[in-house]
Enzyme design. Structure first.
Site, PDB file in Angstrom:
ATOM      1  N   GLU A  51     -16.452  -6.474 -26.714  1.00 28.84           N
ATOM      2  CA  GLU A  51     -16.838  -6.013 -25.188  1.00 28.84           C
ATOM      3  C   GLU A  51     -17.139  -4.805 -25.213  1.00 28.84           C
ATOM      4  O   GLU A  51     -18.019  -4.452 -24.390  1.00 28.84           O
ATOM      5  CB  GLU A  51     -15.530  -6.272 -24.379  1.00 28.84           C
ATOM      6  CG  GLU A  51     -15.220  -7.614 -23.690  1.00 28.84           C
ATOM      7  CD  GLU A  51     -14.355  -7.676 -22.668  1.00 28.84           C
ATOM      8  OE1 GLU A  51     -14.269  -6.809 -21.584  1.00 28.84           O
ATOM      9  OE2 GLU A  51     -13.530  -8.478 -22.412  1.00 28.84           O
ATOM     10  N   GLN A  94     -11.110 -20.746 -21.571  1.00 29.14           N
ATOM     11  CA  GLN A  94     -10.280 -19.913 -22.514  1.00 29.14           C
ATOM     12  C   GLN A  94      -8.878 -19.999 -22.269  1.00 29.14           C
ATOM     13  O   GLN A  94      -8.458 -19.863 -21.083  1.00 29.14           O
ATOM     14  CB  GLN A  94     -10.644 -18.409 -22.302  1.00 29.14           C
ATOM     15  CG  GLN A  94      -9.948 -17.385 -23.002  1.00 29.14           C
ATOM     16  CD  GLN A  94     -10.077 -16.038 -22.430  1.00 29.14           C
ATOM     17  OE1 GLN A  94     -10.020 -15.950 -21.266  1.00 29.14           O
ATOM     18  NE2 GLN A  94     -10.107 -14.994 -23.194  1.00 29.14           N
ATOM     19  N   GLY A  95      -8.121 -20.532 -23.151  1.00 29.95           N
ATOM     20  CA  GLY A  95      -6.600 -20.811 -22.880  1.00 29.95           C
ATOM     21  C   GLY A  95      -6.023 -19.539 -23.299  1.00 29.95           C
ATOM     22  O   GLY A  95      -5.135 -19.664 -24.239  1.00 29.95           O
ATOM     23  N   TYR A  96      -5.583 -18.484 -22.644  1.00 31.35           N
ATOM     24  CA  TYR A  96      -4.934 -17.467 -23.019  1.00 31.35           C
ATOM     25  C   TYR A  96      -3.659 -17.419 -22.212  1.00 31.35           C
ATOM     26  O   TYR A  96      -2.520 -17.386 -22.655  1.00 31.35           O
ATOM     27  CB  TYR A  96      -5.587 -16.010 -22.742  1.00 31.35           C
ATOM     28  CG  TYR A  96      -6.532 -15.648 -24.065  1.00 31.35           C
ATOM     29  CD1 TYR A  96      -7.018 -16.844 -24.941  1.00 31.35           C
ATOM     30  CD2 TYR A  96      -7.014 -14.299 -24.315  1.00 31.35           C
ATOM     31  CE1 TYR A  96      -7.678 -16.543 -26.017  1.00 31.35           C
ATOM     32  CE2 TYR A  96      -7.768 -14.232 -25.230  1.00 31.35           C
ATOM     33  CZ  TYR A  96      -8.223 -15.128 -26.119  1.00 31.35           C
ATOM     34  OH  TYR A  96      -9.179 -14.771 -27.204  1.00 31.35           O
ATOM     35  N   GLU A 129      -3.879  -1.764 -14.259  1.00 27.36           N
ATOM     36  CA  GLU A 129      -2.585  -1.031 -14.408  1.00 27.36           C
ATOM     37  C   GLU A 129      -2.381  -1.030 -16.057  1.00 27.36           C
ATOM     38  O   GLU A 129      -1.969  -0.060 -16.809  1.00 27.36           O
ATOM     39  CB  GLU A 129      -1.218  -1.419 -13.660  1.00 27.36           C
ATOM     40  CG  GLU A 129      -1.194  -1.186 -12.397  1.00 27.36           C
ATOM     41  CD  GLU A 129      -2.076  -2.108 -11.385  1.00 27.36           C
ATOM     42  OE1 GLU A 129      -2.551  -3.061 -12.091  1.00 27.36           O
ATOM     43  OE2 GLU A 129      -2.299  -1.895 -10.398  1.00 27.36           O
ATOM     44  N   SER A 141     -10.152 -20.324 -16.544  1.00 24.74           N
ATOM     45  CA  SER A 141     -11.552 -20.718 -15.733  1.00 24.74           C
ATOM     46  C   SER A 141     -12.533 -21.784 -16.002  1.00 24.74           C
ATOM     47  O   SER A 141     -12.648 -21.820 -17.350  1.00 24.74           O
ATOM     48  CB  SER A 141     -12.431 -19.468 -15.648  1.00 24.74           C
ATOM     49  OG  SER A 141     -11.592 -18.431 -15.425  1.00 24.74           O
TER      50      SER A 141
END
Lengths: 393, 395, 393, 395
Positions: free
Chosen positions: D240, D122-124, D382, D157
């Protein structure tokens, strides 16, 4: 574990909420507490008229056969509205023990409780032991075909107003503390001395002296062994009630804090615009909802007579204590000075919470009890109990 | 300096001067304020001894003690159960007058603070101005040689006992709200002042609302220049530096807990003091209190050596209050069911009735409830952290 | 308790800081750990040249007679710079025990330690006991005018590099765990088997097997009773050292976090502008400074041979553990992903902190020890100890 | 639905299908990711069984289980020590393609995710865009029927194992940064892509930095409309909802602690499991985990009945991660000195050396350290609280 309410349950919750909103405004509560009555007799009669006093009793005992979910809904509303009337003392504790006992005498008293005519109290605490299962120094000695009770009971909630008292006493003749049996003591019996006072949560209690109170043989409702069993049946419902009341208190305190911080402007903006305030509100919400989950779970397990219920009850009481304290303390903190006054409602949630914490075992005691009941493998219970909550739903 | 000898001297004096009734008032103190009559009696005793204002310069009636002696004196007073003195005159107004007052103001007011003839209260907060004090709205309009004051103050501690009040009032509307504020000394007997006592969660009155309706205050009662009141008021905060005595409070709290532990059992009848879980949590709080005590000593030692406490001063207030709250919660837990009886009258040293709770548990709930205010008054904990962050980050 | 540093102390602190800043950049540390050496021999020699290895020893033992404050300054700097060299193991533990022992053999080893030529290790932990005072299963049996040691020691820090090992073993002949005596074991003695590994904090340790190691009679430095006394003298200085190292770690982690949050822009402003971040930094500062107060107090009491020192040491270790964990965990949290990498320094403070927590008694153990030493009246100590810190200053 | 029977069916399958090596990989898993080879082996076993994608609609290869069955399946997998599957294809991209993909994209990619032929990353995040994802800068410029991508992604990851990456890239500069983002599917073998593995605090590689230097991506690899990538990406968050399985993780953690407790002693040699202070803290964490489990069940029960989880979904993530971190800290404490040995190689299921720490303590430090990331990735705690506050306060 979806607690979708039945139509009847929804109606019950609505009618309780409507009644309390209309007749139990915080100002009325203040007036009541400024007076000398231990609680509002008119409110109590209204509870009877609404059928609330009969709610948890079986239909065979004249009751409405309400389950744990119904109790949860009621106690939650009573907590939200800071109700001081002795529902817990008379209906849940005294009534619950009488219902477990059965027999004619109990039936008559239960009828009186359900009609609103009779008040009861459960006198178990003494110096040196604050639980119904605690060993007691109060003695019950066989005397003239009956019993003679002698001893002192501490912090007997609703004790001053009670028409009858359920008193734990030991039948052992030697000194020291012994296993409790349960005796029915008329409030006006000779030798019963009561020293009443208010409690911090706006209720009333008394110190109770039993100076050689003579009772008939049938006054012993349970011997020590039977009492242990009876109390075990009443206890988890009583814990559910206290937990649900605490949950209602958290709801009241949280809602008030959200409203206040949205309206109160300091440094040019509403308090609720400050990130630290917002995150604190989030943390209060988290604690409230985690607590709600355990209360609902407890009701769910109780309504299914699940053997896991005592363990969940211990978890719930421990968690509600921490969560309730966190939420009500922070409700005061985020309000500021106004919440430290008697005339504003939000501080009163803290005081009721503190008393609930001390009733029927505090957080530390229930954590230890949880460990004991879970026997070191707690969270695997859902897998070992035949598929967990899901098998029987 | 032989501090051991000094401690013994203080202790000997306290042994003799503190009557049982005064000690009782100290034992029954559950908030910043002890029983008012006992407080003033003790004030007068210390005045006669010359020890009523250790923090004042000797030329104005102080003791000439160094910071360590003052620390020892506070600790010994607490541990001897002396009732706290009212801080408004001795800790707040007095030092402020010494710094900013005219000679006439000092000559008139300081001796009356020392003797206890004047009892002061502090008119800072308003219903719309709590943590954001600078947004206050009570107006003082000049009319000849008087100001005419209109508005109201809230959270005015002891206003129902005080004969004087010092106030922040708005004398100008300026872009920066702090810039239009003045500092006035007002006689509570002036026509137009009404006091509404506020009943606290503990059922007792410590706070009041004070209403000003056309109250005429002589111009000579202004401290500092007109519109410079904010600077004057801020000096109070600066003066507080090094003036904290949380360690003494914590020790008193720990002693209260020890008394409960020695007498009280957990719900199963086991002595609380033998419950390892409770003891571990108590030890954790004790250790934090010890860390705070040494932080106080660091600051006082540093001040004595000429250092500036910087952010440590706010740290002591924030952590001191929060540790105090933890200790009160532990005391409440240890007291068990005995926390429940509500007898505010039993907290008067003169009450002779039968208390519902055993003596060691009598104050547990009141201390717990009252002490929730410690992170609110004098700048809420959140505001204190904002201030500290500015110090630390320079942002 | 004003810890105003003397001119010498200030110079010491400055020279250590300057040396580490110039020669112990984080990149150099990474290169070292990528290699196979257990620590930097050149750094060690530099420590010797700076006199640091002689610092805590008495002048009669060839040392510089540094006190607790000097140790504090050194350990704080080592912690701040994440120094992995075995100062604690060789100088504080092994050196401290040798200094307590005295005699020719010890003097020779101490000289070697101070010159940088000799490495030592203290092998006390076993399965089932992780403290120097723990009873041990390792056995020392009289044999041929000397001793024969057999057993296994766990997690012996610096054990692989050590020229000599100080090993706890029981002289009792029966099985089970017995009170430890202390033996000097040459690293190369026959029967000594070491299985080395790195530890999470970048140090090295080994599992140690003693397979019937034959030792001369004088190898027993302390019998069980004497060892207990000797360790009690070394322990509080060792605790001071660990606490000061943890304090230095907190300083490093806090400073990095302040700097990072001031520079890192997200959502259009530096992280340090967010109120929640600012307050977290304040809480980290509070924990750091409260911890510092106890470490300074411990040094102060140690330098005065105050009987309160062991109690303060227990308090300090307990508090530093909680504070260090809070500060280093939040340092990572406020940095975000970068702090979870090996190439950035801040996460390494957490790992060293976690190992420090486990060394010489964890927080729970020291809290219990504190209660025991305080005997329920802890905070009144300043009044009862002859006027507290102030009488002797 | 007879959930008990379903649970038994799952358990029987796991008993048979999970080889000792796979179980070992699950036992040694210390982060979101288990050993890569073992993960993919288990992936293929589940694929053959038809159970690899329980959360997908049956028509695309899902199992057709209800939410409760999925809960039970996850719990049983964890308790049987199955290694976790990679979520990037199964949990993230798959559902997203099912919702937004073209028929061609679905037909090509979904079966390859199911079979394990494609491994996605995942390239975020980018070096300057972490919690503030919308500020990302990697550019994709249209050139005929390709985009040319330049920039870099970080915290990607498993990029060193993946053969494909899905990315958010900037295709327009707009006032609202979210408005100019597109969603691309990229073959990792495309020229111009470089992967830099990042060594973690635990000494192992899970994260990478991925550099794009003139990488040409066919336009048909865009999911959703150009500049609508933010909406596509946000769907992941919505998906999710109800997809959390923290309870299963917590149970696995609690079982690890129980193993340590049964074997490990405190520094004085007393079994940790008999230390009332430690047990009280463990019980407190267990009770919170239980509360979280019932919250998951509330949400899943509610979802099954058609309710919307609202703020409870974020609550579960925030509280689930924080409870997990507490449990890991307790495990670390229980492991005592055994936490210290650092042998990353010992955490491979194929390693045959002698571990320095006893088996029950082997993962304690790695779990503790690795799990610090759980409150950072996927939106820091946060940021999650900011989002929840918006829900709760409507401000």
């Amino acid at each position: 574990m979806h607690l979708e309410l039945s139509e009847e349950q929804r109606l019950l919750a609505d009618s309780i909420e409507r009644f309390l909103r209309d007749h139990y405004a915080f100002e009325r509560r203040r007036e009541l507490l400024a007076g000398s009555e231990p609680f509002g007799r008119d409110t109590w009669q209204a509870f009877a008229d609404l059928g609330l006093l009969a709610l948890p009793f079986a239909e065979t005992q004249g009751g409405l056969g309400g389950g744990a979910v119904e109790l949860l809904l009621l106690a939650e509303a009573l907590g939200r509205h800071l109700v001081v009337e002795p529902y817990f003392e008379t209906v849940i504790l005294a009534g619950g023990l009488l219902a477990a006992c059965g027999g004619e005498r109990a039936a008559a008293l239960l009828e009186g409780i359900q009609s609103g005519a009779v008040q009861g109290a459960f006198a178990y605490a003494e110096r040196g032991g604050g639980l119904p299962e605690s060993a007691v120094a109060t003695r019950a000695q066989p005397a003239a075909g009956g019993w003679r009770l002698a001893g002192r009971k501490a912090v007997v909630f609703n004790g001053a107003a009670a028409d009858f008292l359920l008193v734990t006493a030991s039948e052992e003749t030697e000194g020291g503390a012994g296993a409790p049996a349960l005796f029915l003591v008329p409030g006006e019996a000779p030798g019963v001395h009561r020293r009443p006072y208010r409690t911090w949560d706006g209720r009333s209690a008394c110190e109770l002296e039993l100076a050689g109170v003579e009772l008939p043989a049938e006054a012993r409702l349970f011997d020590a062994a039977a009492f242990a069993g009876a109390w075990a049946r009443v206890r988890d419902r009583a814990l559910l009630f206290l937990c649900a009341e605490a949950l209602g208190g958290m709801e009241g305190a949280f809602a008030a804090t959200v409203e206040y911080t949205k309206g109160r402007v300091q440094f040019g903006q509403p308090l609720a615009r400050f990130q630290v305030v917002r995150h604190r509100l989030v943390d209060m919400y988290i604690q409230k909802e985690l607590a709600r989950s355990l209360v609902q779970a407890l009701a769910w397990h109780l309504d299914r007579d699940d053997p896991a219920a005592p363990r969940i009850a211990a978890a719930a009481k421990a968690q509600l204590s921490a969560a309730g304290r966190f939420v009500t303390e922070n409700a005061i903190q985020l309000h500021g000075g106004i919440a430290m006054t008697d005339e504003y409602h939000v501080g009163h949630y803290l005081k009721r919470q503190a008393v609930i914490d001390a009733l029927l075992g505090d957080r530390a005691w229930h954590l230890a009890r949880y460990r004991r009941l879970a026997d070191g493998g707690a969270l695997q219970a859902t897998e070992t109990e035949g598929g967990g909550p899901w098998t029987s739903s | 300096m032989d501090y051991g000898a000094f401690r013994r001297e203080v202790r000997a004096f306290l042994d003799e001067a503190l009557t049982p009734r005064l000690k009782r008032a100290g034992q029954l103190q559950t908030s910043v304020f002890a029983d008012f009559e006992a407080t003033m009696e003790w004030h007068r005793i210390l005045y006669r001894k010359g020890w009523v204002a250790p923090d004042w310069p000797p030329e104005y009636g102080g003791t000439g003690w160094d910071l360590i002696q003052r620390h020892i004196f506070q600790e010994e007073c607490k541990l001897a159960d002396a009732p706290s003195l009212l801080p408004m005159g001795l800790q707040m107004l007095g030092p402020l007058l010494i710094r900013y007052g005219t000679e006439a103001q000092k000559a008139h007011y300081l001796p009356r603070i020392l003797s206890g003839e004047d009892v002061w209260c502090q008119g800072y907060s308003e219903p719309g101005a709590g943590s954001d004090l600078a947004s206050l709205k009570t107006r003082a309009v000049r009319d000849g040689d008087h100001y005419v004051v209109d508005g109201s103050k809230i959270w005015t501690s002891m206003a129902h006992h005080a004969n004087r009040i010092f106030c922040l009032v708005r004398t100008a509307n300026t872009e920066k709200p702090q810039a239009g504020i003045s500092f006035l000394l007002v006689d509570m007997a002036t026509p137009g002042i009404t006091v509404r006592p506020i009943v606290g969660l503990d059922g007792r009155v410590e706070q009041c609302e004070v209403f000003f309706d056309g109250v005429r205050v002589p111009v000579e009662n202004r401290v500092g220049a007109e519109n410079q009141g904010w600077e004057v008021a801020k000096y109070l905060l600066a003066f507080e530096r090094g003036g904290h005595h949380f360690a003494a409070d914590h020790k008193k709290q720990l002693r209260r807990i020890a008394r409960i532990l020695a007498a009280e059992a957990d719900p199963e009848g086991r002595l609380r003091g033998e419950d390892p879980d409770f003891c571990a949590r108590l030890a954790a709080a004790e250790v934090e209190a010890l860390a705070l005590e040494y932080t106080e000593l660091r600051v006082k030692g540093g001040l004595a050596a000429g250092a500036s406490p910087g952010a440590l001063s706010s740290l002591i207030k924030v952590a001191g209050c929060e540790i105090g709250q933890r200790l009160d919660a532990l005391a409440l837990e240890a007291a068990g069911l005995w926390c429940a009886p509500f007898q505010p009258e039993a907290l008067s040293p003169d009450w002779t009735g039968t208390p519902a709770a055993p003596d060691h548990a009598l104050t547990a709930m009141a201390c717990y409830v009252d002490n929730r205010a410690s992170t609110i008054y004098g700048g809420a904990a959140e505001v204190q952290r904002d201030i500290m962050a500015r110090h630390l980050l320079g942002l």
